[in-house]
Motif scaffolding. Sequence first.
Motif, PDB file in Angstrom:
ATOM      1  N   TYR A 216       0.841  -1.189   0.000  1.00 25.84           N
ATOM      2  CA  TYR A 216       0.000   0.000   0.000  1.00 25.84           C
ATOM      3  C   TYR A 216       0.882   1.246   0.000  1.00 25.84           C
ATOM      4  O   TYR A 216       1.917   1.293   0.665  1.00 25.84           O
ATOM      5  N   ALA A 217       0.430   2.253  -0.746  1.00 23.86           N
ATOM      6  CA  ALA A 217       1.094   3.554  -0.735  1.00 23.86           C
ATOM      7  C   ALA A 217       0.042   4.617  -0.466  1.00 23.86           C
ATOM      8  O   ALA A 217      -1.082   4.524  -0.976  1.00 23.86           O
ATOM      9  N   PHE A 218       0.390   5.622   0.319  1.00 25.01           N
ATOM     10  CA  PHE A 218      -0.542   6.695   0.648  1.00 25.01           C
ATOM     11  C   PHE A 218       0.013   7.988   0.054  1.00 25.01           C
ATOM     12  O   PHE A 218       1.003   8.522   0.551  1.00 25.01           O
ATOM     13  N   PRO A 219      -0.600   8.470  -1.039  1.00 27.13           N
ATOM     14  CA  PRO A 219      -0.015   9.584  -1.803  1.00 27.13           C
ATOM     15  C   PRO A 219      -0.069  10.901  -1.040  1.00 27.13           C
ATOM     16  O   PRO A 219      -1.026  11.197  -0.332  1.00 27.13           O
ATOM     17  N   GLU A 220       0.979  11.698  -1.201  1.00 20.86           N
ATOM     18  CA  GLU A 220       1.042  13.041  -0.628  1.00 20.86           C
ATOM     19  C   GLU A 220       0.717  14.095  -1.687  1.00 20.86           C
ATOM     20  O   GLU A 220       0.558  15.264  -1.358  1.00 20.86           O
ATOM     21  N   MET A 221       0.651  13.670  -2.950  1.00 24.47           N
ATOM     22  CA  MET A 221       0.347  14.593  -4.037  1.00 24.47           C
ATOM     23  C   MET A 221      -0.279  13.813  -5.190  1.00 24.47           C
ATOM     24  O   MET A 221      -0.206  12.582  -5.241  1.00 24.47           O
ATOM     25  N   GLY A 222      -0.908  14.531  -6.108  1.00 27.07           N
ATOM     26  CA  GLY A 222      -1.464  13.915  -7.312  1.00 27.07           C
ATOM     27  C   GLY A 222      -2.914  13.479  -7.155  1.00 27.07           C
ATOM     28  O   GLY A 222      -3.423  13.311  -6.047  1.00 27.07           O
ATOM     29  N   THR A 223      -3.570  13.304  -8.301  1.00 22.36           N
ATOM     30  CA  THR A 223      -4.921  12.750  -8.360  1.00 22.36           C
ATOM     31  C   THR A 223      -4.890  11.562  -9.300  1.00 22.36           C
ATOM     32  O   THR A 223      -4.438  11.691 -10.446  1.00 22.36           O
ATOM     33  N   PRO A 224      -5.301  10.371  -8.866  1.00 21.68           N
ATOM     34  CA  PRO A 224      -5.074   9.155  -9.653  1.00 21.68           C
ATOM     35  C   PRO A 224      -5.814   9.174 -10.988  1.00 21.68           C
ATOM     36  O   PRO A 224      -7.007   9.478 -11.044  1.00 21.68           O
ATOM     37  N   GLN A 225      -5.095   8.873 -12.062  1.00 22.41           N
ATOM     38  CA  GLN A 225      -5.735   8.701 -13.363  1.00 22.41           C
ATOM     39  C   GLN A 225      -6.581   7.430 -13.332  1.00 22.41           C
ATOM     40  O   GLN A 225      -6.134   6.398 -12.875  1.00 22.41           O
ATOM     41  N   GLY A 226      -7.780   7.510 -13.839  1.00 20.46           N
ATOM     42  CA  GLY A 226      -8.690   6.381 -13.818  1.00 20.46           C
ATOM     43  C   GLY A 226      -9.955   6.682 -13.046  1.00 20.46           C
ATOM     44  O   GLY A 226     -10.973   6.016 -13.225  1.00 20.46           O
ATOM     45  N   GLY A 227      -9.911   7.698 -12.184  1.00 18.83           N
ATOM     46  CA  GLY A 227     -11.100   8.103 -11.455  1.00 18.83           C
ATOM     47  C   GLY A 227     -11.972   9.017 -12.297  1.00 18.83           C
ATOM     48  O   GLY A 227     -11.473   9.766 -13.150  1.00 18.83           O
ATOM     49  N   VAL A 228     -13.271   9.003 -12.051  1.00 22.38           N
ATOM     50  CA  VAL A 228     -14.204   9.821 -12.814  1.00 22.38           C
ATOM     51  C   VAL A 228     -13.953  11.307 -12.582  1.00 22.38           C
ATOM     52  O   VAL A 228     -14.059  12.127 -13.499  1.00 22.38           O
ATOM     53  N   ILE A 229     -13.570  11.668 -11.357  1.00 19.68           N
ATOM     54  CA  ILE A 229     -13.431  13.068 -10.974  1.00 19.68           C
ATOM     55  C   ILE A 229     -12.056  13.632 -11.320  1.00 19.68           C
ATOM     56  O   ILE A 229     -11.860  14.864 -11.350  1.00 19.68           O
ATOM     57  N   SER A 230     -11.074  12.786 -11.645  1.00 21.75           N
ATOM     58  CA  SER A 230      -9.694  13.241 -11.835  1.00 21.75           C
ATOM     59  C   SER A 230      -9.519  14.260 -12.954  1.00 21.75           C
ATOM     60  O   SER A 230      -8.826  15.272 -12.758  1.00 21.75           O
ATOM     61  N   PRO A 231     -10.089  14.067 -14.163  1.00 19.64           N
ATOM     62  CA  PRO A 231      -9.911  15.085 -15.212  1.00 19.64           C
ATOM     63  C   PRO A 231     -10.460  16.449 -14.821  1.00 19.64           C
ATOM     64  O   PRO A 231      -9.851  17.477 -15.142  1.00 19.64           O
ATOM     65  N   LEU A 232     -11.593  16.479 -14.110  1.00 28.34           N
ATOM     66  CA  LEU A 232     -12.147  17.766 -13.670  1.00 28.34           C
ATOM     67  C   LEU A 232     -11.213  18.429 -12.662  1.00 28.34           C
ATOM     68  O   LEU A 232     -10.978  19.649 -12.729  1.00 28.34           O
ATOM     69  N   LEU A 233     -10.654  17.661 -11.740  1.00 29.30           N
ATOM     70  CA  LEU A 233      -9.722  18.230 -10.759  1.00 29.30           C
ATOM     71  C   LEU A 233      -8.462  18.766 -11.429  1.00 29.30           C
ATOM     72  O   LEU A 233      -7.920  19.796 -11.017  1.00 29.30           O
ATOM     73  N   CYS A 234      -8.007  18.086 -12.471  1.00 34.01           N
ATOM     74  CA  CYS A 234      -6.840  18.560 -13.227  1.00 34.01           C
ATOM     75  C   CYS A 234      -7.151  19.893 -13.900  1.00 34.01           C
ATOM     76  O   CYS A 234      -6.342  20.828 -13.870  1.00 34.01           O
TER      77      CYS A 234
END
Length: 584
Positions: A216-234
């Motif tokens: 397991y990794a717990f990200p400190e930055m970034g929004t995961p590609q593959g999520g529905v909301i990620s392109p809008l957040l970008c």
Amino acid sequence: MENINSWKDIQWSAVEATVFRLQLRIYKAAKEKQMEKVYKLQKTLLKKSSFAKYLAVRRVTQENQGKNTPGIDGKLIRTPLEKFQLASNLTVNGKTSPILRKYIPKPDGSLRPLGIPTMEDRAKQMLVYLALSPQWEAEFEAGSYGFRPGRSVLDAMEAVFLGISKKPKWVLDADISKCFDQINHKYLLEKCQTYPELRKQLRSWLKAGILDGKTYAFPEMGTPQGGVISPLLCNIALHGLKEALDERLSSLGYHRPITRQPLTFIRYADDFVLMHPDKEVITQLQESTQDFLKPIGLQLHPDKTRIIHTQTPFEGRPPGFTFLGFDVVQKTKWVNMRLAFTKKLTEQKFITLITPSKEGIKRHKQKLRDIIRRYRGVDQESIIQKLNPIIRGWALSKRTQISSKVFQSLDAYCYQQLWKWACKRHPTMSRMKLKQKYWQIVENRKWCFATKGKKDVLLQLQLHSKIPILRYAKVKGSISPFDGNLEYWTMQTGKNPLIPPIKAKLIKEQKGVCGICKKALLPTDLIERDHIVPKALGGLNRRDNVQAVHQYCHQEKTQADRIEIRRQRKTNLVLSIVSRSRMH
């Protein structure tokens, strides 16, 4: 809508209309900067609107391309009962499940990391997207085209053409390094401008644990590609770049007339280009871009970011650039002879050429060749059915630019590969018999790769060159489908080059409305072709028996048609039994 006790009881036309009206109100309030009203309407959509939950679940489980890809729990939502239960229990509560890490190959040979949420989290994200999208559509810049409703790659490329068609320019061809993986969480959450409950939910998605293999990794930055909301957040993170560059351009002074020229800015997600007649201005704006990206946690890719000229070579590099799968270049026209006869000294001395990129053509050829070789042992009908959607989809996406010669060369390439396919299947057959077996004359056109399919219907290979070249008018300014101008958007739907010609003609004939529910066909809708009278009930495959409809209207009509087909079959069976008994 009352008495909804199952997924089959939902009337999707009413659901779409109700949610869309609520989104129109959010858009209008955001446009007028009434943020308290925006938050109130968003809470209504997220908490009180069961229709919004039904729509979110349908889009994730029926319309999304990843509907068959499970998350970390391995669960898929397929049955109507599962969909109805998910929608009934869907709440934005600030919780999330871990994300499954997957890797897909990129064109350059490297791997792109994807984060696959669970189906429940995808439905939550779609619900939040329905609430946030109209708010930010009221804010986004006109030069932003990626992952936005009513906008596409074709709009961005038309903006590129309009930006340089009258005058050659210097271009900053920029690429942001690992954009989705490096966005600063604190900066993004502050920029989202939302109320505390929704901010908490967004933060939980950004901080969700990622299962990569067995760790397991717990990200400190970034929004995961593959999520529905990620392109809008970008898009939210990068919003404001054009405004910052305009401020820097105005601060450079007007001591030279060339600096008074406006900046042309086109962005598609994390890829963007800046165009201006002055090279010094472009150099200054590159520095401003880096300053804008620094607090977001991003930086320009040093190898993929470059300054070029659209017409003349610069620093050993040829003129032109590649953007979104197209090669853009300007070439000098030979106009001396014309000037000698017409005396038009103002004649434009260059021409702007936008063609499918060489790398894109190479990848398309590779895909066609791989399919033909993989299906060497199947019959002709199967290989045609496999190739046609790929050829048609690629040609539709490229037909707005200078693509005629490219299409002809690809048709010749397909012929060569299919000839090798035929020779491998029948190594001892003569050339003439081989051609007569697999190639036919269709509508006075020789050498058509065709065969008779089911019910003796002629099935032929789709040719790239049969897709007509279509000039495209890009979307106007910063308008959005949420502005309520349905007349404009229905016309835009009928002119969409990505829609097959037959379907586009049906949309125009129907004046942009669905043949079943009689409501507008918008660019954000999934549109299908429907037989008014089904073939199983005696309907013919003719023009007067087909219509363009919403996908959800088509599904509802298909269910009703199946019931009628079963009823008629039972009736015919009973009648046949009665007639046989009377004969005996």
